[in-house]
Design a protein around this motif. Sequence first.
Motif, PDB file in Angstrom:
ATOM      1  N   GLN A   1       0.830  -1.204   0.000  1.00  0.00           N
ATOM      2  CA  GLN A   1       0.000   0.000   0.000  1.00  0.00           C
ATOM      3  C   GLN A   1       0.867   1.257   0.000  1.00  0.00           C
ATOM      4  O   GLN A   1       0.574   2.236  -0.704  1.00  0.00           O
ATOM      5  N   ALA A   2       1.946   1.218   0.789  1.00  0.00           N
ATOM      6  CA  ALA A   2       2.840   2.377   0.840  1.00  0.00           C
ATOM      7  C   ALA A   2       3.563   2.563  -0.489  1.00  0.00           C
ATOM      8  O   ALA A   2       3.780   3.698  -0.939  1.00  0.00           O
TER       9      ALA A   2
ATOM     10  N   SER B   1       2.398   1.787  -3.429  1.00  0.00           N
ATOM     11  CA  SER B   1       1.411   2.354  -4.347  1.00  0.00           C
ATOM     12  C   SER B   1       1.261   3.852  -4.105  1.00  0.00           C
ATOM     13  O   SER B   1       1.211   4.653  -5.057  1.00  0.00           O
ATOM     14  N   TRP B   2       1.184   4.230  -2.801  1.00  0.00           N
ATOM     15  CA  TRP B   2       1.090   5.661  -2.471  1.00  0.00           C
ATOM     16  C   TRP B   2       2.321   6.402  -2.972  1.00  0.00           C
ATOM     17  O   TRP B   2       2.209   7.514  -3.524  1.00  0.00           O
TER      18      TRP B   2
ATOM     19  N   SER C   1       2.278   7.127  -6.739  1.00  0.00           N
ATOM     20  CA  SER C   1       1.308   8.195  -7.042  1.00  0.00           C
ATOM     21  C   SER C   1       1.843   9.550  -6.602  1.00  0.00           C
ATOM     22  O   SER C   1       1.689  10.554  -7.326  1.00  0.00           O
ATOM     23  N   TRP C   2       2.470   9.582  -5.427  1.00  0.00           N
ATOM     24  CA  TRP C   2       3.005  10.845  -4.903  1.00  0.00           C
ATOM     25  C   TRP C   2       4.105  11.383  -5.802  1.00  0.00           C
ATOM     26  O   TRP C   2       4.177  12.591  -6.068  1.00  0.00           O
TER      27      TRP C   2
ATOM     28  N   ASP D   1       2.239  12.840  -8.775  1.00  0.00           N
ATOM     29  CA  ASP D   1       1.408  13.995  -8.426  1.00  0.00           C
ATOM     30  C   ASP D   1       2.248  15.236  -8.133  1.00  0.00           C
ATOM     31  O   ASP D   1       1.839  16.363  -8.460  1.00  0.00           O
TER      32      ASP D   1
ATOM     33  N   ALA E   1      -0.555   3.829   8.778  1.00  0.00           N
ATOM     34  CA  ALA E   1      -0.300   4.054   7.355  1.00  0.00           C
ATOM     35  C   ALA E   1       0.200   5.468   7.087  1.00  0.00           C
ATOM     36  O   ALA E   1       1.077   5.688   6.237  1.00  0.00           O
TER      37      ALA E   1
ATOM     38  N   GLN F   1       3.733   6.440   5.227  1.00  0.00           N
ATOM     39  CA  GLN F   1       3.798   7.251   4.017  1.00  0.00           C
ATOM     40  C   GLN F   1       4.732   8.451   4.202  1.00  0.00           C
ATOM     41  O   GLN F   1       5.558   8.748   3.340  1.00  0.00           O
TER      42      GLN F   1
END
Length: 668
Positions: A348-349, A351-352, A355-356, A359, A390, A394
């Motif tokens: 999950q991290a 994936s974040w 995206s970060w 972005d 989480a 992140q």
Amino acid sequence: MPREIDSAVFPHLDADLDRVRAVLGPVQFRGRPELTALTDEGPDTSRRLVRPTLTLLSYYLLTDPAAPADDRVVRAAAGVELLHLGSLYHDDVIDHADQRRGRPSANTVWGSHMAVLGGDCVTSSGMRILAELGQREVLAATIASEQMCAGMVIEAADQYVASRSEQSYLDAIDGKTAAVLSLACRVGAMQVGRSEEQEEALALFGRHFGLAYQLYDDILDLTSTTEEMGKPVNADLPEGIYTLPVIRAAARDQGLARLLRRAMTGEQAARARALVIASGTVEEAQAMAEEFIDQAASQLAAFPVDPRARDAMIAYARSALDRRTPRRAVSGSSPHQPHVDSAVVSPQAMSWLRSWLVDTGLVASAAEADHPRWTGVWRFPAQYPTPADAAHEQTAIGVGMLFFVWDDLFEDPQLTDPEAVTALRRGMVATLRQDPQAPWRPGAIPTAWASLWPRLREGRTTRWQERFLDDLEEWFEAAEREAHHRINGYIPPTADYLPLRKSTLGFDTGLACVEVHQDWELPSKLRHHPVIRRLEELLFSVTAAENDLAGLDRDEADQVPYNLVRAIRHETGCTRREAIEQVQRQVSQQRAQLESVIRYLPALLRMIPDLSGQWREYASLYATVTNVALEAHQADRYTPASASAAPDLERLRREIYYPAAEPAPTAP
């Protein structure tokens, strides 16, 4: 009860030795209880108390063996033992010994500087106790200490002297070992007040026993194992310390003598040891030791004492010569083994993070986000601590990722203009000090930092925030210096490599990310503790060297200046292979020391007050972070990749270049 001591003859010896142990205790440092562990061996030490036993036996022999010892004798025994213990701290530093009695030595855990000072404290405590007993006791101790130092000097002066004489060897062991054992017997006799002849006879008993004791120690160094002795063995030959069996063997074998004239490789030392053992001189040394024991026994022959007490004391001396004690081998690996996984952060991290990166504009595409130099940082076989939640995971990996981006901006071989390097550093500092609500410039770096800084600050003290920013600014300055050195073709001497490399590694920033990841602030008492600093120094040295080895091909191609292999080659003129082997040997030695510190850490943290009962969590954290750092050189970051998908570093730099001619940004 020490081996071969008849409890029917000396019924109070065990209890009196317990009284000695109570006096020994660790040195107390006023107002600094966290330093007590420096001289605290703990309750499970395997110390045999040979010297206190001799002091007590000498006293019993001249009084009533069936009566408990006077308090003065107990303190005298403790004073002599402290003099001996203080010398062991220094011995381990000189010998580079990693173990003492099956446990990590003080110099391994605390570093050589602290170990020497700890030894001085212990020695001073022993001298104080003996001075409190009287002028004669402290004078005898001073003379014995002088003789001990003289013996060590003689031994050091004959290092790597293949033609060392037997007399020189005997003079050395008479000082470094026999003098203190003689002192132990003398101060025991002093507390009885008998004739000087009897006092001198007991001192001679201790001296002859001490000669035999050291002879046997040197024999065991050649013939025993580390597990049997609880300390490194087969160590004298490689260090150029030639003992009686070696001296006699070399006098008969010119090939061995030629081998001993210089420092040896491990293979050569093993060959020399085999030649010495095959020569029969070990048996000759054993016979000489027996002769010294017989001479010691003869000193007691005319004593008008209970024959059972005299025989028991001589039997103890004979039994004490062989100090082999089978024990479980000390593991060479950390108790916290890494778990093999593909990444140290959660899916999950990751994936974040991808995206970060997109972005914020740090990458122009998802393909760039997967470039090994960036997200590959987090892919290697280790297991990171479980995050607080989480959001904290992140934030921590976002800051860590941004740090690696900054690192690549400075290390990029396409950055060749010194003025651009300085403009980059000034732009980084301006970004760091910007108002997150109004970034000083548009662009990916200011945007990414503005998205992270408010999250970093949440729950952090003002002191932590200020330290974090100051550490980053210092790192920017170090990265600027390294880039200038790269452009100028400068390679530092090996003496300067470590501080320069440390300044660019960003260890403090990495540890701060761990604090955020766990939602902790490590207490300053812990961060500043000498053993923690020692752990961090070792961890830095190993991590830096292994990263240098892993990235050597790229560093050579990019002319990276702070690579240990390159520094060694530049300074010594050796081959690439020789430099690599030297670094590998250093890494192997320091890894072993680091693992010793990690094993010692739980015992240390239990002794540090005011950790709010969290010593287990802190010990686990440092062990896990150590494992992660030791595996980091296997990260995908060091995997060669196509340049086509690489992020555009010059684009990122152009967005924040801040030449000196430009006006300063408005402060928030």
